[in-house]
Design an enzyme around this catalytic site. Structure first.
Site, PDB file in Angstrom:
ATOM      1  N   THR B  14       0.825  -1.214   0.000  1.00  0.00           N
ATOM      2  CA  THR B  14       0.000   0.000   0.000  1.00  0.00           C
ATOM      3  C   THR B  14       0.858   1.264   0.000  1.00  0.00           C
ATOM      4  O   THR B  14       0.636   2.182  -0.781  1.00  0.00           O
ATOM      5  CB  THR B  14      -0.888   0.025   1.261  1.00  0.00           C
ATOM      6  OG1 THR B  14      -1.416  -1.282   1.447  1.00  0.00           O
ATOM      7  CG2 THR B  14      -2.011   1.017   1.114  1.00  0.00           C
ATOM      8  N   GLU B 131      11.047   8.976   9.223  1.00  0.00           N
ATOM      9  CA  GLU B 131       9.894   9.697   9.773  1.00  0.00           C
ATOM     10  C   GLU B 131       8.655   8.822   9.857  1.00  0.00           C
ATOM     11  O   GLU B 131       7.869   8.917  10.802  1.00  0.00           O
ATOM     12  CB  GLU B 131       9.620  10.933   8.913  1.00  0.00           C
ATOM     13  CG  GLU B 131       8.578  11.873   9.441  1.00  0.00           C
ATOM     14  CD  GLU B 131       8.967  12.438  10.799  1.00  0.00           C
ATOM     15  OE1 GLU B 131       8.453  11.899  11.802  1.00  0.00           O
ATOM     16  OE2 GLU B 131       9.756  13.387  10.864  1.00  0.00           O
ATOM     17  N   ILE B 138       2.828  12.099  11.271  1.00  0.00           N
ATOM     18  CA  ILE B 138       3.194  13.151  12.228  1.00  0.00           C
ATOM     19  C   ILE B 138       4.707  13.338  12.234  1.00  0.00           C
ATOM     20  O   ILE B 138       5.438  12.392  12.479  1.00  0.00           O
ATOM     21  CB  ILE B 138       2.721  12.788  13.655  1.00  0.00           C
ATOM     22  CG1 ILE B 138       1.209  12.550  13.673  1.00  0.00           C
ATOM     23  CG2 ILE B 138       3.124  13.862  14.650  1.00  0.00           C
ATOM     24  CD1 ILE B 138       0.681  12.093  15.028  1.00  0.00           C
ATOM     25  N   LYS B 207       7.716   1.809  18.707  1.00  0.00           N
ATOM     26  CA  LYS B 207       7.777   3.235  18.392  1.00  0.00           C
ATOM     27  C   LYS B 207       8.347   4.024  19.570  1.00  0.00           C
ATOM     28  O   LYS B 207       9.169   4.930  19.404  1.00  0.00           O
ATOM     29  CB  LYS B 207       6.376   3.744  18.027  1.00  0.00           C
ATOM     30  CG  LYS B 207       5.842   3.083  16.753  1.00  0.00           C
ATOM     31  CD  LYS B 207       4.359   3.339  16.573  1.00  0.00           C
ATOM     32  CE  LYS B 207       3.824   2.627  15.327  1.00  0.00           C
ATOM     33  NZ  LYS B 207       2.348   2.603  15.278  1.00  0.00           N
TER      34      LYS B 207
END
Lengths: 439, 439
Positions: B14, B131, B138, B207
């Site tokens: 995707t 990122e 974000i 994360k």
């Protein structure tokens, strides 16, 4: 390790003094992170004799900003004086023409001369960074200039004036009048003795003009902004907004429309359960809506010596990290020579919801007349609230209308038609409604 | 204009497919902004024959990621395959060793091998941008790595898993059970068929480990994270939280303490009127608290092909803008060789408020016993709520305690002491409370 980056600072007010302290006290960390030392080699300020509590030993004192820009042995000229003209403008231009990198927090200068300065910077291969100029510590310039590369922005808006947001928050939380809250803001140092620049929206407009250019790639056009301040907002408006599920914020909004770019600063009702509605007090927030990323909201301190100094330092560090200054982020997101002319969308064609508060004589037929004025201008209503006036001094009542999305022009015509009738007991209040895309 | 930046993409799922479409359809704008064209010259993916609706003419198809990394004529290797080991890990390493710049969205790989990869990148003068690996669109990596340079971070926390936030939001807004909301999330594609990785907090932990390193300059330590998922949260907890003025979110929190860095992922009560409490559904939010800037909160899409592709594109554009790749932002904020060892703060010494829900037999003396267990462990209470059980099936009642700031160790001891009594009619529920600094 590369040679130290030599920094000259013009202006030693709150932000300048804070910046000097931070660079001196964190020299080692900064050198590690940036791969080279950051060294303040020269400064200038209005009064040499003033004790700022700073250790300026080993730093050259230069008599004028112009001399600092034109002669001092520096790599970066940091402008923290302010003002769209005069010494700030002259010295920034001189520094860029000399090929020095420039960091500035000066929103007025950028709003007035940003494109011209960007052109000089890009011709000379110099960097011109200005994160602190909009929304203080919030890295919105970097987000627009770097993170959103490739995105087509549809709307950028935000709470960009802490004074106004503080006043509106106090009015709502404590039921105080605008005048009382303004006095309190002045007492706490959140508002100037002459507060017009803040509360009439001019400060927000400068910041919005800069964001518009970054978001839409058009020339900076601060004089093309529709402007309404908050001095006209009453506690009655705030209560009515709350009853209807809204809060009132002073927003700057720039938005792409079919006829051009809309830029407007005005009191705005935002849905109470939206994230931005929760931003209270002197805190700022900026939202960007774009086609690939979606919606991005950044919340943080919009002013203050340290928060502003942090943004200035981030800009200096970017230059230090960019070995030999070869990074070439376009100053205004788009290269200055490629910026499109600004095409203003007329406010009359603005489309959105409206809150309309009318104080009317309590007599038969008034409601029918108002409804007719709305219908004749094609305005459909989301809600209607009618209340008696609590003071009961006169036989008047308040009618509040919230419209579905409609044209500004239609609303103005409907209100004019109502004003032409004889039953109005006060000036109608009209507040625009703004809805975030998803949160 | 400089030569085009040649990009090779490994993985055409995707995100990869979205990235190809965006780079192809916005070629002119990207070239203008970046000062050079961005050109996809080679791709690789598992199945060459699959129709992805992409125009891959003029782009070399390479058979394996390793070959793309080691042999293709590219400047940037974009890794969008995922996985901490295998082809993704091998090819990223190969690309960096070859001196290619790398852009990746692979949080698992960075959590496992980020420091090692950063070292290779920095030795070779290559850029490693990621990122998209944390909180999707974000720009929190950029904020920590660049904007906050010079700041000392005290706490970083956020809602970083859309699946969990969607489930918790639905439970609250519609009064549904965890199981029902999970099913709905799976139906809508917000949750995997095997949802454990999301709902048990592992995804958030990956994360968080990356953010911790950027925020505190320590080695990445994903295995040192205290972990609690949301499967244990009942609708009763959510209602009780709401009554007390809180909402429940799955937060990842990293915080500097006197004894080390606390890293924890757990359901958390946040004050209902805080900005982060308003972040609903699949939206993510990350807050950073630091000593110069203050508090910064960023809200936006945490996942999705386009939002992720936007972040990847921003990373590629940063490389394109950095002429000759000479910008040297340290990959992990601090140069990899200068990262400090990670020192874990023990969870027992965590200090904060606690929500404790007890289901107890409805008999005399129970309340006194509970109060005694709290007092004996030095825990002072902010509020106490006692309710009858709505089903009335048993003669049990619910007691809810909210503590003032106290030590985790004290709470565990108090709960153990209560469990040792005979009146508990169910497993005690303990939820930590987190308060934003100012908004």
């Amino acid at each position: 390790m590369a040679d130290a980056l030599k920094v000259g600072i013009a202006g030693l007010g709150t932000v300048g003094a804070s910046l000097v302290r931070i660079i001196q006290s964190r020299a080692d960390e900064l050198a590690t992170t940036c791969g080279r030392a950051i060294e303040i080699t020269a400064v200038t300020a209005r009064d040499k004799s003033r004790d700022r509590g700073l250790d300026l030993s080993g730093i050259s004192w230069i008599d004028t900003p112009e001399a600092l820009a034109s002669e001092a042995d520096i790599d970066v000229f940091v402008e923290l004086m302010g003002g769209a003209e005069g010494a700030a403008a002259r010295s920034v231009r001189t520094a860029l023409e000399r090929g020095l990198h420039v960091v500035t927090a000066n929103k007025a200068l950028l709003a007035a001369s940003g494109v011209e300065l960007a052109k000089i910077a890009e011709e000379r291969g110099a960097l011109l960074n200005f994160e602190a100029a909009v929304a203080g510590g919030i890295p919105v310039i970097k987000a627009l200039r770097e993170s959103l590369t490739g995105n087509t922005v549809s709307r950028v808006y935000g709470i960009m004036n802490g004074t106004c947001n503080y006043i509106l928050t106090r009015m709502e939380k404590e039921g105080l009048s605008f005048a009382d809250c303004l006095k309190e803001a002045q007492r706490l140092g959140y508002a100037e003795a002459d507060p017009a620049f803040d509360i009439e929206g001019n400060d927000t407009a400068h910041k919005l003009a800069i964001l518009t250019t970054l978001a839409f790639g058009t020339q900076i056009a601060p004089d093309e902004i529709y402007l309404e301040g908050i001095s006209n907002i009453s506690i009655e408006d705030i209560h009515a907004a709350a009853d209807l599920g809204y809060r009132i914020k002073l927003l700057g909004v720039a938005q792409r429309t079919e006829t051009g770019i809309e830029q407007r600063v005005h009191p705005t009702m935002v849905p109470r359960d939206s994230v931005i509605a929760q931003v209270d007090g002197v805190t700022n927030a900026v939202a960007v809506e774009s086609d690939i990323l979606g919606e991005l909201l950044m919340v943080g301190p919009g002013a203050g010596g340290n928060a502003t100094a942090s943004a200035v330092l981030g800009d200096i560090a970017d230059i230090a990290k960019s070995q030999l200054g070869t990074q070439r982020v376009p100053v205004l997101g788009t290269p200055a020579v490629a910026l499109a002319p600004y095409k203003r969308a007329q406010m009359q064609s603005h489309e959105g919801g409206y809150f309309i508060r009318l104080t009317v004589a309590d007599r038969t037929g008034v409601f029918a007349s108002i409804a007719t004025c709305m219908a004749e201008n094609g305005i459909s209503l989301e809600s209607i609230v009618q209340r008696g006036k609590p003071d009961g001094a006169e036989s008047s009542k308040t009618i509040i209308l919230v419209t579905h999305a409609t044209m500004e022009d239609s609303v103005r015509k409907a209100v004019d038609a109502i004003k032409a009738e004889s039953y109005l007991a006060g000036e109608p209040q009209v507040i625009r409604i703004e809805r975030p895309q998803t949160f």
